[in-house]
Design an enzyme around this catalytic site. Sequence first.
Site, PDB file in Angstrom:
ATOM      1  N   ASP A 102      16.487 -73.823 -26.645  1.00  0.00           N
ATOM      2  CA  ASP A 102      14.784 -74.005 -27.001  1.00  0.00           C
ATOM      3  C   ASP A 102      13.519 -73.429 -25.452  1.00  0.00           C
ATOM      4  O   ASP A 102      14.213 -74.289 -24.344  1.00  0.00           O
ATOM      5  CB  ASP A 102      15.412 -74.863 -27.046  1.00  0.00           C
ATOM      6  CG  ASP A 102      13.292 -76.126 -27.069  1.00  0.00           C
ATOM      7  OD1 ASP A 102      13.198 -75.281 -27.339  1.00  0.00           O
ATOM      8  OD2 ASP A 102      13.786 -77.312 -27.602  1.00  0.00           O
ATOM      9  N   ASP A 315       6.117 -68.877 -26.813  1.00  0.00           N
ATOM     10  CA  ASP A 315       7.468 -70.371 -26.874  1.00  0.00           C
ATOM     11  C   ASP A 315       8.203 -69.674 -28.073  1.00  0.00           C
ATOM     12  O   ASP A 315       7.208 -68.998 -29.401  1.00  0.00           O
ATOM     13  CB  ASP A 315       7.288 -71.403 -27.552  1.00  0.00           C
ATOM     14  CG  ASP A 315       8.079 -72.136 -28.050  1.00  0.00           C
ATOM     15  OD1 ASP A 315       9.042 -72.436 -27.283  1.00  0.00           O
ATOM     16  OD2 ASP A 315       7.949 -72.684 -29.071  1.00  0.00           O
TER      17      ASP A 315
END
Length: 436
Positions: A102, A315
């Site tokens: 992540d 991201d």
Amino acid sequence: MLFVLSFLGIYLTEAQKVSGFSLELIHRDSPKSPFYNHRETPFQRLRNATSRSFKHANRFDRKSASTTNATDAQSDIISDSGEYLMNISIGTPPFPILAIADTGSDLIWSQCKPCILCYEQQAPLFDPRSSSTYEDVSCYSRQCASLDSSVCLAWFGIDSCLYSVSYGDGSFSNGNLATDTITLNSTNGSAVSLPNIVFGCGHNDLGTFDEKATGIVGLGGGDNSLISQMGDSIDGKFSYCLVPITSSDNNSLSSKIHFGSNANVSGSGAVSTPLVAKDPETYYYLTLKAISVGNTSIPFVGSSFGTTEGNILIDSGTTLALMPEDFNSKLVSEVSKQIDEVPIQDPEGTFDLCYIADSNFKPPVLTVHFSGADVKLSSLNTFVPITEKVVCFTFKGAEETAIYGNLVQANFLIGYDTQKQIVSFKPADCATCNFF
Ligand SMILES: *[C@@H]1O[C@H](CO)[C@@H](O)[C@H](O)[C@H]1NC(C)=O
Ligand SMILES: *[C@@H]1O[C@H](CO)[C@@H](O)[C@H](O)[C@H]1NC(C)=O
Ligand SMILES: *[C@@H]1O[C@H](CO)[C@@H](O)[C@H](O)[C@H]1NC(C)=O
Ligand SMILES: *[C@@H]1O[C@H](CO)[C@@H](O)[C@H](O)[C@H]1NC(C)=O
Ligand SMILES: *[C@@H]1O[C@H](CO)[C@@H](O)[C@H](O)[C@H]1NC(C)=O
Ligand SMILES: *[C@@H]1O[C@H](CO)[C@@H](O)[C@H](O)[C@H]1NC(C)=O
Ligand SMILES: *[C@@H]1O[C@H](CO)[C@@H](O)[C@H](O)[C@H]1NC(C)=O
Ligand SMILES: *[C@@H]1O[C@H](CO)[C@@H](O)[C@H](O)[C@H]1NC(C)=O
């Protein structure tokens, strides 16, 4: 051969540094992933990934809307966020876990025995008592102090630093802040051993976690992330190359993440843009100036993250490229103007612009103008198939959010240099290239 390095850069000598290593990044919808459902079509998988994308994006949005405070940087994470998995091991002897990689969070955590109140997990639980290198972090340590969510339990000989992560959907993980050795199997066959890595050993984890994943590896920019803890030993550098989603069904192709000198992004075609340091330091902020559609440049007006520097997040855990509504409608209108065919409606209403993918379909070239770096996208980045016959535009309006998601990142080698504070892009064929 085992390479040992310390996460405290100051204790490192040049000789202890690993020159570089690489790991597989497993897309959660690829055949190697336990999340893979062979009964679903690639189109259904893309649908699911896009709907996860919005949930995932919400956390960034709420943060930016309020006055940002690094203290609660972790609190808006949704529990099953992240589109890629990493196979890593904790402890001595190494105990493998399959964790969600992540780039939008920092703390590494995994469920641990004894699990008092834990979510169902398919894989065996890590038992700290069977690891000879496991140690609880002391209340009085620098590590405990550096974790904002830590709570100290110190009386009558007890000295435990407790961590707590809570998520926007009510899920949480609580347990001991600890250190142990983390082992990464490099794709070249060597094992890289990282002693004294701080992680959360979760004894009380409930919510919407999926039984197939066994924790999270935070790759964000904050103090406790794997990247920051490896620090100087990897010269603050990592990069990844994501294979296009249309290839993710092919078992022999996989995305890679590189560390240290394997993460160099240079040579012909490489361009770099500054990483903008902002609160929370977890997120990777870039500056977007404009996007060109063919020869027409559409200036970017800013987002809830800001109007100038650091107005967009990059991201890997968000699927689509999410853009502020106003800007996105200008972009969609210019793209459709430059395509001769008549758009069709996405029956599910997710995508803003779709076409029949016949031989006449010729999308214009989009160039993303980051500060100092022009990134020319291919049609693979801008249009994805949602059925056998229909392709849709990968940019989508999402209030005031701006996130450079993973579909537009495919087939680029993307390097993060947290020391030089730059992100570099280099066009690549992530499926076939063997850089290192
Ligand atoms: C793997 O990479 C490491 C670190 O760069 C290097 O030292 C080692 O020799 C490589 N091992 C093999 C088997 O190529
Ligand atoms: C992760 O590593 C373990 C141990 O080597 C292996 O059994 C498992 O198949 C790997 N999982 C994936 C998804 O590669
Ligand atoms: C995709 O979404 C459907 C409907 O929400 C769900 O039933 C299915 O399990 C999801 N598939 C995956 C692989 O997550
Ligand atoms: C962040 O929140 C904490 C606790 O609510 C508060 O003490 C601190 O002053 C805040 N920091 C900033 C920069 O707002
Ligand atoms: C790493 O490789 C070793 C030796 O092949 C294997 O036993 C171990 O399970 C692997 N770990 C992971 C996380 O893949
Ligand atoms: C998977 O990728 C390999 C390497 O590019 C290729 O040779 C093979 O044909 C692909 N398989 C499928 C089913 O597409
Ligand atoms: C990567 O860059 C570093 C420093 O800039 C250099 O020392 C190293 O040799 C480079 N590695 C590769 C594989 O190019
Ligand atoms: C863009 O500009 C170049 C040079 O000015 C020109 O050759 C080209 O035809 C233009 N392309 C479009 C799609 O207008």
